[in-house]
Every structure is written in structure tokens, then in C-alpha cells.
Design an enzyme around this catalytic site. Structure first.
Site, short mmCIF file in Angstrom:
data_model
loop_
_atom_site.label_atom_id
_atom_site.label_comp_id
_atom_site.label_asym_id
_atom_site.label_seq_id
_atom_site.Cartn_x
_atom_site.Cartn_y
_atom_site.Cartn_z
N ASN A 23 2.85 -2.55 -9.15
CA ASN A 23 2.64 -3.83 -8.48
C ASN A 23 1.14 -4.14 -8.59
OD1 ASN A 23 2.42 -6.01 -6.77
ND2 ASN A 23 3.37 -5.02 -5.01
N ARG B 148 6.56 -5.52 -10.53
CA ARG B 148 6.80 -6.60 -9.57
C ARG B 148 6.02 -7.82 -10.06
NH1 ARG B 148 5.24 -7.06 -3.18
NH2 ARG B 148 6.34 -9.00 -2.90
N HIS C 135 9.67 -12.84 -1.73
CA HIS C 135 10.20 -11.61 -1.10
C HIS C 135 11.65 -11.36 -1.49
CE1 HIS C 135 7.21 -12.52 2.39
NE2 HIS C 135 6.66 -11.62 1.59
N HIS D 291 12.12 -11.08 6.90
CA HIS D 291 11.06 -10.22 6.36
C HIS D 291 9.76 -10.68 7.00
CE1 HIS D 291 8.96 -8.01 2.95
NE2 HIS D 291 7.99 -8.75 3.47
N GLY E 67 5.99 -9.70 7.81
CA GLY E 67 4.85 -8.80 7.58
C GLY E 67 3.59 -9.64 7.51
N ARG F 250 -1.93 -17.31 6.92
CA ARG F 250 -1.36 -18.54 6.33
C ARG F 250 -0.74 -19.42 7.41
NH1 ARG F 250 2.24 -15.58 1.85
NH2 ARG F 250 0.97 -13.72 2.13
N ASP G 296 -3.81 -9.45 12.10
CA ASP G 296 -2.94 -8.29 12.20
C ASP G 296 -2.10 -8.42 13.47
OD1 ASP G 296 -2.19 -5.52 12.99
OD2 ASP G 296 -3.27 -5.06 11.14
N ILE H 101 6.02 -6.14 10.63
CA ILE H 101 6.23 -6.65 11.99
C ILE H 101 7.70 -6.51 12.38
CG2 ILE H 101 5.99 -8.66 13.50
CD1 ILE H 101 3.88 -9.77 11.54
N GLU I 21 9.92 -4.46 11.42
CA GLU I 21 10.35 -3.08 11.66
C GLU I 21 9.70 -2.46 12.89
OE1 GLU I 21 9.57 -0.85 8.01
OE2 GLU I 21 10.38 -2.51 6.85
N ASN I 22 8.48 -2.96 13.23
CA ASN I 22 7.68 -2.23 14.23
C ASN I 22 7.39 -2.95 15.53
OD1 ASN I 22 7.11 0.20 12.65
ND2 ASN I 22 6.08 -1.24 11.29
N GLU J 242 11.20 -2.29 -1.50
CA GLU J 242 11.16 -3.12 -2.70
C GLU J 242 11.00 -2.27 -3.95
OE1 GLU J 242 8.19 -5.36 -0.39
OE2 GLU J 242 8.83 -7.08 -1.57
P1 AMP Z 1 3.46 -5.63 5.86
O1 AMP Z 1 2.87 -6.84 5.18
O2 AMP Z 1 4.94 -5.54 5.71
O3 AMP Z 1 2.74 -4.36 5.49
O4 AMP Z 1 3.20 -5.82 7.43
C1 AMP Z 1 1.90 -5.84 7.99
C2 AMP Z 1 1.99 -6.40 9.39
O5 AMP Z 1 2.82 -5.54 10.19
C3 AMP Z 1 0.65 -6.49 10.09
O6 AMP Z 1 0.53 -7.73 10.76
C4 AMP Z 1 0.73 -5.37 11.11
O7 AMP Z 1 -0.03 -5.63 12.26
C5 AMP Z 1 2.20 -5.40 11.46
N1 AMP Z 1 2.58 -4.20 12.18
C6 AMP Z 1 2.57 -2.92 11.75
N2 AMP Z 1 2.89 -2.07 12.76
C7 AMP Z 1 3.08 -2.85 13.88
C8 AMP Z 1 3.42 -2.60 15.24
N3 AMP Z 1 3.61 -1.36 15.67
N4 AMP Z 1 3.53 -3.66 16.08
C9 AMP Z 1 3.33 -4.92 15.64
N5 AMP Z 1 3.01 -5.21 14.37
C10 AMP Z 1 2.89 -4.21 13.49
#
Ligand code: AMP
Length: 395
Positions: A7, A87, A176, A204, A206, A237, A279, A327, A329-330, A380
Site C-alpha cells: 500500500n 492497494r 474503502h 467503516h 477511522g 475532512r 484523533d 473508531i 472497533e474501539n 483489507e
Molecule cells: P484508522 O484510520 O482505522 O486507523 O482509525 C484511526 C482513528 O481511530 C483515530 O481517530 C483514532 O483516534 C481512533 N481510535 C483508535 N482507538 C480508539 C479508541 N480507543 N477510542 C476512540 N477512538 C479510537
């Protein structure tokens, strides 16, 4: 069969080496600051983490250094990879599936830089590099847009003059796609329904976020558009805007195209609203004390909620909602915010399970929820490796 997944970004190169017998990742990592000073490569190879400080003038130097690490660990000195999967961000109007890379395919990827000026030239550079370093090894392009080719015309058409859209290729493409496809397949398996007879909404979420309606295994609508700027607010964005905002900014702030693009892509979204961070984790941490951080979070959640509601309407129902990416997932808080407002669809989640950390695919809905809600870590790279295998193996 060993597949190298690449990628390539403008100054980075992510890699995964996947053994397709067991679909196992043997090595993964990233070379960063390519073409800039203070470059480095970090990796996990067979569970062992490593890091090398190395200035890399270009992608070729980076890939050669990566291969050097792999040769001394998971690959024998004379062992080559069997195929490389790349990718590629934008497949434009013509690529509705992954493609074995030929000179004509590579040329078209380069020409599609019109749609993805930052991403497609980098992908093309990654492909050329791999072709030079692995002569004779088949290379496959897996497009982020391909999964969304199944959208009906009424879902991808913008309300602009038809001929203008035709001439410039202005339409919703969506992104995505590899992730949406992977998690939709996993979601169907989890709920025990054939993918071909299911209605799934994949979220999705993130740094970049998009939501997709997957009807009977096909993307029928998605929130990103011509570019990855449309849809919900993202890290930096803006997501959706009244187009009149743009003309107002052009007139009042005298912003030209590049300035508008920088504002909408780099200074907006969670960062722009909160003033705290792009973030999501940092925004959530600041939320208790900082009103704008709370507002940024709520704008994101509300945006996702509206897409879920509208995609349930688009499919005339929904069997499952899936959350994925950083986001999705977490962040249990974001998932509850959204699911608590979907009671009208019969959604009910178990807050205790929702709040428990796990890296596994899992249900967060209650057994009697009318719509299943699941969390599926996206993969992915595995999907790209599967595509490379599908297009290059003879069986
Ligand atoms: P990605 O682009 O899929 O890597 O996702 C990155 C985003 O996931 C960032 O905004 C991170 O702050 C968020 N993220 C990762 N862990 C957590 C968490 N425990 N709580 C909230 N957001 C998270």
C-alpha cells in the site's frame, strides 16, 4: 502461496506478507518518510518487532530494504513471493474488479490521478517498483472503488448537468470498498445468513470514514463520493456541506481551488470543530471538559446515525449493522450513541459487552434485538491477498 501486499502512499510504503495456506500474516510493517530526511522502517515479523532508521530516496529503496529484512527472516535467501497485491485508491469508471497489472492497466491507473492526485501516482510508483524488483512475478491491483461499482445509477448520479458529469466522470465512486466487502462477508457469516440474501450496513469509521449499504452482497450506496471527502465528518475532512458554503467561502474569503481543498481536507472535520485534535480518542478524552470536543463527537455520531437510517430505507430493511476501523472497533461510546437512537428499527445493544475490549469479531446486540449489531476488525490486507491469489493461481 506467499503474497506480498503493498500500500504505497506518497511518502510511505505499507507491507504485509501473507501465507495463503493458512491466511496467516507472516510479516507486516511500514516504511515512512520516503523521499524526506529521517526515514525509518518499522515492522513485526513473526511476532518480533523491529525498527531501522534509514533514509530512502524513493519507493524502490524502501522496498529493497523491506525485502532485505524479509529475506533474513521469513523468506529464504532465494525464495521469492508468488504474487504482489497492490492497494489502489481510485479505479475510476472502468475498474469494477481487481485486475492483473498489464502496461495498459498501469497506464490507466496513472491517468486516474485526475480523481486521486495524492494517491494514484503513489500506487503507480509502488507498482513500478515491485515490477522492477520482482520481474516475472504477477502483480494485481485491488481498487478501493471497485466494490461500489454495483451501485444503481440513481445512487451514484449527482444533480448536475448530465453531459458535464459524463464528460468529466463526475459521480459517486465510493471508497474503502475492500474493507466494506470484507466486513460484510464476516457479518453475514456471524449472523448465519447467506451474504446473497442479506441487508447489511457497514460503518467503516477511522481517520477516513464511510458507510455502505450492502444488499445481497452488493454495495448499493455509500457515503463517500467522487472523492473521499463526501459523507460524515472525519479526522480533518469536512464531509457533507451545502455546496453554497463553497461559493460563500470563495466570495467572502477569496479562497481558490487549492486553498479550498486544503481547508476541506486538512483543517476541517473533528479537528476543525473541536480545535483539539483530529484523533477521535483525543477528542473523546477532552469531551467532559471541552464543549467543542463534545460537539465534534456528536456531529460525527449524528452523521453516522442519519446514514444508517437512510440506508435501512434504501434497502427496505436491515439485518445487521457492522462497526469497523479504528473508531468503529474501539469506541463503545460512539456505538452506544448511535445504537441508542435506533430503537425504532428494533436495535438493542448489550452495554456491558459493548464496553468490553476485544480484538475478535463479536455481537454487541442483545439476543432479542431485531437487527444484529456487530463489531468486526477490518482486514483489507487479507482481502487484497485473497484477490491477488484469485487472479493469479490456476485453480
Ligand atoms: P484508522 O484510520 O482505522 O486507523 O482509525 C484511526 C482513528 O481511530 C483515530 O481517530 C483514532 O483516534 C481512533 N481510535 C483508535 N482507538 C480508539 C479508541 N480507543 N477510542 C476512540 N477512538 C479510537
Amino acid at each position: 502461496m506467499l503474497i506480498l501486499v503493498l500500500n504505497a502512499g506518497s511518502s510511505s510504503l505499507k507491507f504485509n506478507l501473507v501465507d495463503m495456506e493458512e491466511e496467516k500474516t507472516l510479516a507486516e510493517g511500514i516504511a515512512e518518510r520516503i523521499g524526506i530526511s529521517e526515514g525509518f522502517i518499522r515492522w513485526t515479523i513473526q511476532g518480533e518487532k523491529g525498527r531501522l532508521e534509514l533514509d530512502m530516496a524513493n519507493h524502490k529503496k524502501a522496498l529493497a530494504a523491506i525485502m532485505e529484512q524479509l529475506k533474513h527472516t521469513v523468506l529464504g535467501e532465494d525464495q521469492d513471493v508468488d504474487a504482489v497485491g497492490h492497494r489502489v485508491a481510485h479505479g475510476g469508471p472502468n475498474f469494477g474488479d481487481s485486475e492483473v497489472i498489464t502496461p495498459a492497466v498501469l497506464k490507466e491507473i496513472e491517468e486516474l490521478a485526475f480523481y486521486a492526485p495524492l494517491h494514484n501516482p503513489a500506487s503507480a510508483s509502488g507498482i513500478r517498483t515491485a515490477q522492477e524488483l520482482f520481474p516475472g512475478v504477477p502483480q494485481v491491483a485491488v481498487f478501493d472503488t471497485a466494490f461500489h461499482h454495483s451501485m444503481p445509477e440513481y445512487a451514484y448520479t449527482y444533480g448536475l448537468p448530465y453531459e458535464l458529469c459524463q464528460r468529466l466522470g463526475l459521480r459517486r465512486y465510493g471508497f474503502h470498498g475492500t474493507s466494506h466487502r470484507y466486513v460484510a462477508e464476516r457479518t453475514a457469516a456471524l449472523i448465519g445468513k447467506p451474504l446473497e440474501a442479506s441487508k447489511i450496513i457497514t460503518c467503516h469509521l477511522g481517520n477516513g470514514s464511510s458507510i455502505t449499504a450492502v444488499h445481497n452482497g452488493h454495495s448499493v450506496d455509500t457515503s463517500m463520493g467522487l472523492t473521499p471527502l463526501e459523507g460524515v465528518v472525519m479526522g480533518t475532512r469536512s464531509g457533507n456541506l451545502d455546496p453554497g458554503v463553497l461559493t460563500t467561502l470563495m466570495e467572502q474569503e477569496k479562497l481558490d481551488g487549492p486553498a479550498l481543498s486544503a481547508l476541506l481536507n486538512k483543517k476541517s472535520g473533528l479537528l476543525g470543530i473541536s480545535g483539539v485534535s483530529s484523533d477521535c480518542r483525543e477528542v473523546e478524552e477532552a469531551m467532559d471538559k471541552n464543549k467543542r470536543a463534545k460537539l465534534a463527537h456528536d456531529v460525527l455520531c449524528y452523521g453516522v446515525l442519519k446514514y444508517v437510517g437512510s440506508y435501512a430505507a434504501a434497502m427496505n430493511g436491515v439485518d445487521a449493522i457492522c462497526f469497523t476501523a479504528g473508531i468503529g472497533e474501539n469506541s463503545p461510546g460512539l456505538r452506544s450513541w448511535i445504537c441508542d437512537r435506533l430503537g425504532f428499527l428494533g436495535v438493542a445493544i448489550n452495554e456491558e459487552i459493548n464496553g468490553t475490549r476485544s480484538k475478535a469479531d463479536r455481537f454487541i446486540s442483545t439476543p432479542d434485538s431485531k437487527v444484529a449489531v456487530v463489531v468486526v476488525p477490518t482486514n483489507e490486507e487479507l482481502m487484497i491477498a485473497r484477490e491477488a491469489k484469485r487472479l493469479t493461481s490456476n485453480n
